[in-house]
Design a protein around this motif. Structure first.
Motif, PDB file in Angstrom:
ATOM      1  N   ALA A  22      70.306  78.035 -12.978  1.00 46.96           N
ATOM      2  CA  ALA A  22      69.551  78.093 -11.729  1.00 46.96           C
ATOM      3  C   ALA A  22      68.137  78.529 -12.055  1.00 46.96           C
ATOM      4  O   ALA A  22      67.912  79.230 -13.040  1.00 46.96           O
ATOM      5  N   GLY A  23      67.180  78.110 -11.221  1.00 47.68           N
ATOM      6  CA  GLY A  23      65.799  78.550 -11.395  1.00 47.68           C
ATOM      7  C   GLY A  23      64.963  77.554 -12.176  1.00 47.68           C
ATOM      8  O   GLY A  23      65.452  76.529 -12.642  1.00 47.68           O
ATOM      9  N   ARG A  24      63.675  77.865 -12.268  1.00 47.03           N
ATOM     10  CA  ARG A  24      62.732  76.963 -12.930  1.00 47.03           C
ATOM     11  C   ARG A  24      61.892  77.706 -13.937  1.00 47.03           C
ATOM     12  O   ARG A  24      61.564  78.868 -13.762  1.00 47.03           O
ATOM     13  N   ILE A  25      61.542  76.989 -14.996  1.00 42.38           N
ATOM     14  CA  ILE A  25      60.676  77.564 -16.017  1.00 42.38           C
ATOM     15  C   ILE A  25      59.497  76.622 -16.213  1.00 42.38           C
ATOM     16  O   ILE A  25      59.683  75.425 -16.384  1.00 42.38           O
ATOM     17  N   ARG A  26      58.300  77.168 -16.148  1.00 43.72           N
ATOM     18  CA  ARG A  26      57.123  76.322 -16.377  1.00 43.72           C
ATOM     19  C   ARG A  26      56.230  76.918 -17.445  1.00 43.72           C
ATOM     20  O   ARG A  26      55.992  78.125 -17.470  1.00 43.72           O
ATOM     21  N   VAL A  27      55.743  76.044 -18.311  1.00 42.86           N
ATOM     22  CA  VAL A  27      54.792  76.439 -19.337  1.00 42.86           C
ATOM     23  C   VAL A  27      53.473  75.759 -18.988  1.00 42.86           C
ATOM     24  O   VAL A  27      53.397  74.538 -18.983  1.00 42.86           O
ATOM     25  N   PHE A  28      52.485  76.533 -18.655  1.00 47.29           N
ATOM     26  CA  PHE A  28      51.199  76.004 -18.175  1.00 47.29           C
ATOM     27  C   PHE A  28      51.418  74.932 -17.110  1.00 47.29           C
ATOM     28  O   PHE A  28      50.834  73.854 -17.155  1.00 47.29           O
ATOM     29  N   ASN A  67      41.293  84.156 -29.802  1.00 40.31           N
ATOM     30  CA  ASN A  67      41.521  82.735 -29.580  1.00 40.31           C
ATOM     31  C   ASN A  67      42.033  82.400 -28.191  1.00 40.31           C
ATOM     32  O   ASN A  67      42.233  81.239 -27.862  1.00 40.31           O
ATOM     33  N   GLY A  68      42.311  83.444 -27.416  1.00 33.67           N
ATOM     34  CA  GLY A  68      42.785  83.188 -26.069  1.00 33.67           C
ATOM     35  C   GLY A  68      44.187  82.608 -26.029  1.00 33.67           C
ATOM     36  O   GLY A  68      44.575  81.932 -25.076  1.00 33.67           O
ATOM     37  N   ILE A  69      44.961  82.861 -27.082  1.00 28.42           N
ATOM     38  CA  ILE A  69      46.359  82.420 -27.057  1.00 28.42           C
ATOM     39  C   ILE A  69      47.160  83.453 -26.257  1.00 28.42           C
ATOM     40  O   ILE A  69      46.893  84.647 -26.325  1.00 28.42           O
ATOM     41  N   SER A  70      48.123  82.961 -25.462  1.00 27.33           N
ATOM     42  CA  SER A  70      48.999  83.876 -24.750  1.00 27.33           C
ATOM     43  C   SER A  70      50.182  84.195 -25.640  1.00 27.33           C
ATOM     44  O   SER A  70      50.686  83.311 -26.331  1.00 27.33           O
ATOM     45  N   VAL A  71      50.612  85.438 -25.619  1.00 29.07           N
ATOM     46  CA  VAL A  71      51.730  85.834 -26.472  1.00 29.07           C
ATOM     47  C   VAL A  71      52.796  86.542 -25.656  1.00 29.07           C
ATOM     48  O   VAL A  71      52.488  87.400 -24.825  1.00 29.07           O
ATOM     49  N   LEU A  72      54.041  86.115 -25.867  1.00 29.46           N
ATOM     50  CA  LEU A  72      55.173  86.868 -25.325  1.00 29.46           C
ATOM     51  C   LEU A  72      55.907  87.456 -26.523  1.00 29.46           C
ATOM     52  O   LEU A  72      56.448  86.732 -27.355  1.00 29.46           O
ATOM     53  N   ALA A  96      49.333  79.967 -14.826  1.00 25.12           N
ATOM     54  CA  ALA A  96      50.189  80.903 -15.544  1.00 25.12           C
ATOM     55  C   ALA A  96      50.591  80.270 -16.876  1.00 25.12           C
ATOM     56  O   ALA A  96      50.924  79.097 -16.936  1.00 25.12           O
ATOM     57  N   ALA A  97      50.532  81.078 -17.947  1.00 26.79           N
ATOM     58  CA  ALA A  97      50.931  80.556 -19.247  1.00 26.79           C
ATOM     59  C   ALA A  97      52.427  80.278 -19.244  1.00 26.79           C
ATOM     60  O   ALA A  97      52.896  79.280 -19.770  1.00 26.79           O
ATOM     61  N   LEU A  98      53.150  81.194 -18.608  1.00 26.04           N
ATOM     62  CA  LEU A  98      54.598  81.013 -18.513  1.00 26.04           C
ATOM     63  C   LEU A  98      55.036  81.554 -17.165  1.00 26.04           C
ATOM     64  O   LEU A  98      54.600  82.619 -16.741  1.00 26.04           O
ATOM     65  N   GLU A  99      55.864  80.771 -16.497  1.00 30.14           N
ATOM     66  CA  GLU A  99      56.342  81.222 -15.200  1.00 30.14           C
ATOM     67  C   GLU A  99      57.834  80.980 -15.099  1.00 30.14           C
ATOM     68  O   GLU A  99      58.300  79.867 -15.310  1.00 30.14           O
ATOM     69  N   LEU A 100      58.569  82.028 -14.799  1.00 31.58           N
ATOM     70  CA  LEU A 100      60.002  81.888 -14.556  1.00 31.58           C
ATOM     71  C   LEU A 100      60.253  82.195 -13.091  1.00 31.58           C
ATOM     72  O   LEU A 100      59.737  83.185 -12.570  1.00 31.58           O
ATOM     73  N   ALA A 101      61.017  81.322 -12.432  1.00 33.70           N
ATOM     74  CA  ALA A 101      61.334  81.559 -11.029  1.00 33.70           C
ATOM     75  C   ALA A 101      62.842  81.580 -10.848  1.00 33.70           C
ATOM     76  O   ALA A 101      63.518  80.579 -11.067  1.00 33.70           O
ATOM     77  N   SER A 102      63.376  82.723 -10.507  1.00 30.88           N
ATOM     78  CA  SER A 102      64.814  82.924 -10.226  1.00 30.88           C
ATOM     79  C   SER A 102      65.720  82.293 -11.283  1.00 30.88           C
ATOM     80  O   SER A 102      66.612  81.526 -10.974  1.00 30.88           O
ATOM     81  N   ILE A 162      53.325  85.066 -16.732  1.00 34.49           N
ATOM     82  CA  ILE A 162      52.469  85.646 -17.764  1.00 34.49           C
ATOM     83  C   ILE A 162      51.083  85.029 -17.650  1.00 34.49           C
ATOM     84  O   ILE A 162      50.954  83.806 -17.575  1.00 34.49           O
ATOM     85  N   GLU A 163      50.084  85.867 -17.638  1.00 30.35           N
ATOM     86  CA  GLU A 163      48.716  85.354 -17.552  1.00 30.35           C
ATOM     87  C   GLU A 163      48.306  84.749 -18.888  1.00 30.35           C
ATOM     88  O   GLU A 163      48.768  85.191 -19.928  1.00 30.35           O
ATOM     89  N   PRO A 164      47.395  83.773 -18.831  1.00 30.11           N
ATOM     90  CA  PRO A 164      46.901  83.215 -20.094  1.00 30.11           C
ATOM     91  C   PRO A 164      46.092  84.263 -20.855  1.00 30.11           C
ATOM     92  O   PRO A 164      45.534  85.187 -20.258  1.00 30.11           O
TER      93      PRO A 164
END
Lengths: 289, 268
Positions: free
Chosen positions: B75-81, B202-207, B20-26, B44-46
């Motif tokens: 609270a919660g976690r955020i991950r970028v790739f 370019n396969g860049i992920s965009v939010l 996942a390009a970006l993942e937010l959990a709770s 978010i998908e790449p």
């Protein structure tokens, strides 16, 4: 920008690796350069940073020297002119104003959102803040030397080697006052509140110190004020610079300045820490939520 | 056997998190009493264009501040790739390019000086940075403005320079917070089109955070944020069928109880 894609296409995303020492230097250099360019673009800042101490030297000191006699106290070996006595204090004043000014610019940066650009850099946050601090100190050192050059022509002179020897003293004092400014910048929420800093930080620190009068004079006049003066870290910055002019190290002052610097810097880094920091209380870091 | 299956499950989860390009959990965040984000989870998908839709005050900027590590979530976690933004902020931030809602270029410095400053904040030396700056500026036909002070640029040009700045370190995920606010229709359309081209080519992920419904494309993944809560997450077609609406505008009204978003939220 339509054909932008063509250019971007040759630029696949980079993989993350750790930073090399060279990259750390690149980052420091960039922050120093920006501070310098900003300083150059604000000519009034340069002028006022010079005019302020010169007014004290040319007008205040000239009038005041008739009123106040400075007896022979270390590091002086003869009677000195009052102008000579207050010069280290004025160097300190430049550093004090400059430290507060760079914190003012941090508050401004935060309001304008520029602070975000610094803080989203992937370098460790403490490194970014220390670099920012060093950049501010570098600019203020130049101001001090510009002032001393003019004072030299006004016949306010110290031993020639003294000008080199004060460099480390100026550096550490500048670091301490810059760290104070940085900590304050994290506490001040808006630019308008900054005027208070002038009244409640700069003036008390400057007047309740050994910058304008020797402490034994203060002690005679008011024991309470004397106590305040010896609790004021700015006193130690001034004395450190004063002794350094004559090639002497005032160890107590050096210890106080270093200890206070570390404490303030630690506080500032903590204040800008996203998890525990005071910045979390601010709803606004350059945009609405 | 049980352990085995649990292991495969964990590694599957990790794999999903890593891709996942970006993942937010709770993720939750509050300013004092007021909850700005309430238990928000999504991923978010790449190489996709994802729209984060919400009115002003819905929590978009707070979300961006958390993802860019300006604050840490309560609270919660955020991950970028797959990289946790709080535990591993350096590697995570290196893969992020950010265009903030507020203008963040230094008005008194030139375009080049601003861009070089940003490059140095990512450890990119002057030689490489100059080359990339030239290429990127040429691509938006602004090569001749390189020495100009930012103060002299138009709103649309400032935005484009900010986008270039966010691309200088070649991020994999680009976040844009209300990038078209305050711009005229033509600049808005150009910027949106170019960002979409970046994703495609370019396969860049965009939010892309916005309060303007007309910026949502039919194939986009859409996240709808309302008063700090995520009320919808999916492709436009899925959201339409879930809400039984005919247009995304209607769907938004149903989800948030607000009738006309473009007008009500149309603050610049």
């Amino acid at each position: 920008m339509t054909d932008a894609a063509g250019t971007f296409a040759g630029s696949p995303p980079e993989r993350s690796r750790g930073f090399t020492p060279v990259q750390y230097l690149v980052c420091l250099k960039g922050i120093l350069l920006r501070e310098w360019l900003r300083y150059l673009s604000q000519k009034e800042r340069f002028v006022s940073s010079l005019v302020r101490p010169l007014l004290w030297l040319f007008i205040f000191a000239a009038g005041f020297r008739q009123v106040l006699g400075v007896s022979i106290i270390p590091p002086y070996e003869t009677y000195v002119l009052y102008e000579v006595y207050i010069t280290p204090g004025l160097c300190g004043m430049i550093l004090l104003f400059s430290g507060m000014q760079s914190s003012l610019s941090m508050v401004y940066d935060r309001e304008m959102g520029n602070m975000r650009i610094l803080l989203v850099s992937p370098f460790p946050r403490w490194y970014l803040l220390v670099s920012k601090l060093l950049a501010g100190v570098a600019v203020s050192l130049l101001q001090v030397y510009a002032f001393l050059a003019i004072a030299w022509f006004w016949d306010v002179k110290a031993p020639l080697e003294g000008y080199l020897l004060i460099l480390p003293a100026l550096f550490f004092s500048g670091l301490m006052l810059g760290a104070l400014g940085m900590l304050l910048s994290s506490l001040v929420k808006q630019l308008e509140n900054f005027a208070g800093i002038m009244n409640f930080v700069i003036f008390p620190m400057y007047f309740a110190s050994s910058a304008l009068y020797p402490l034994w004079r203060v002690q005679e006049a008011s024991p309470l004020l004397y106590k305040i003066c010896i609790l004021n870290p700015f006193t130690y910055a001034v004395e450190l610079i004063r002794f350094a002019f004559y090639g002497r190290i005032e160890w107590t002052s050096l210890a106080v300045v270093l200890a206070v610097t570390l404490a303030l810097l630690g506080g500032a880094i903590l204040a800008y820490n996203p998890a525990r920091g005071l910045t979390v209380r601010k709803q606004d870091m350059g945009g609405s939520q | 056997m049980k352990l085995q299956s649990r292991l495969t499950e964990t590694s599957k989860n990790e794999e999903r998190a890593a891709t996942a390009a970006l993942e937010l959990a709770s993720v939750s965040y509050s300013y004092g009493q007021r909850k700005a984000l309430d238990n928000v989870s999504f991923s978010i998908e790449p190489a996709r264009f994802t729209v984060l839709l919400g009115l002003n005050g819905a929590g978009k900027t707070t979300l961006f501040s958390l993802v860019s590590h300006l604050f840490s979530p309560r609270a919660g976690r955020i991950r970028v790739f797959g990289q946790d933004i709080n535990r591993n902020s350096g590697p995570a931030l290196r893969r992020l390019g950010i265009v903030f809602q507020a203008r963040t270029l230094d008005l008194d410095l030139s375009v080049r000086q601003n861009l070089l400053y940003h490059a140095s904040l990512h450890g990119i030396g002057t030689r490489v940075a100059r080359q990339r700056i030239d290429e990127l500026l040429q691509s938006i036909d602004m090569a001749d403005r390189i020495e100009e002070k930012v103060r002299g640029l138009s709103g649309g040009q400032v935005r484009r320079v900010e986008i270039i700045r966010a691309l200088l370190h070649r991020p994999s995920l680009l976040l844009l917070d209300e990038a078209t606010v305050g711009l005229d229709i033509k600049s808005r359309a150009t910027i949106l089109k170019d960002i979409r081209a970046l994703v495609q080519e370019n396969g860049i992920s965009v939010l892309w955070a916005t309060h303007l419904i007309d910026e949502v494309g039919q194939a986009d993944q859409v996240l709808v944020l309302d008063k700090g809560r995520l009320v919808a997450d999916g492709r436009v077609s899925a959201i339409l069928s879930e809400t039984g609406a005919e247009t995304i505008n209607q769907a938004f009204s149903k989800l948030t109880g607000i009738t006309d978003m473009n007008v009500r939220g149309g603050k610049s």
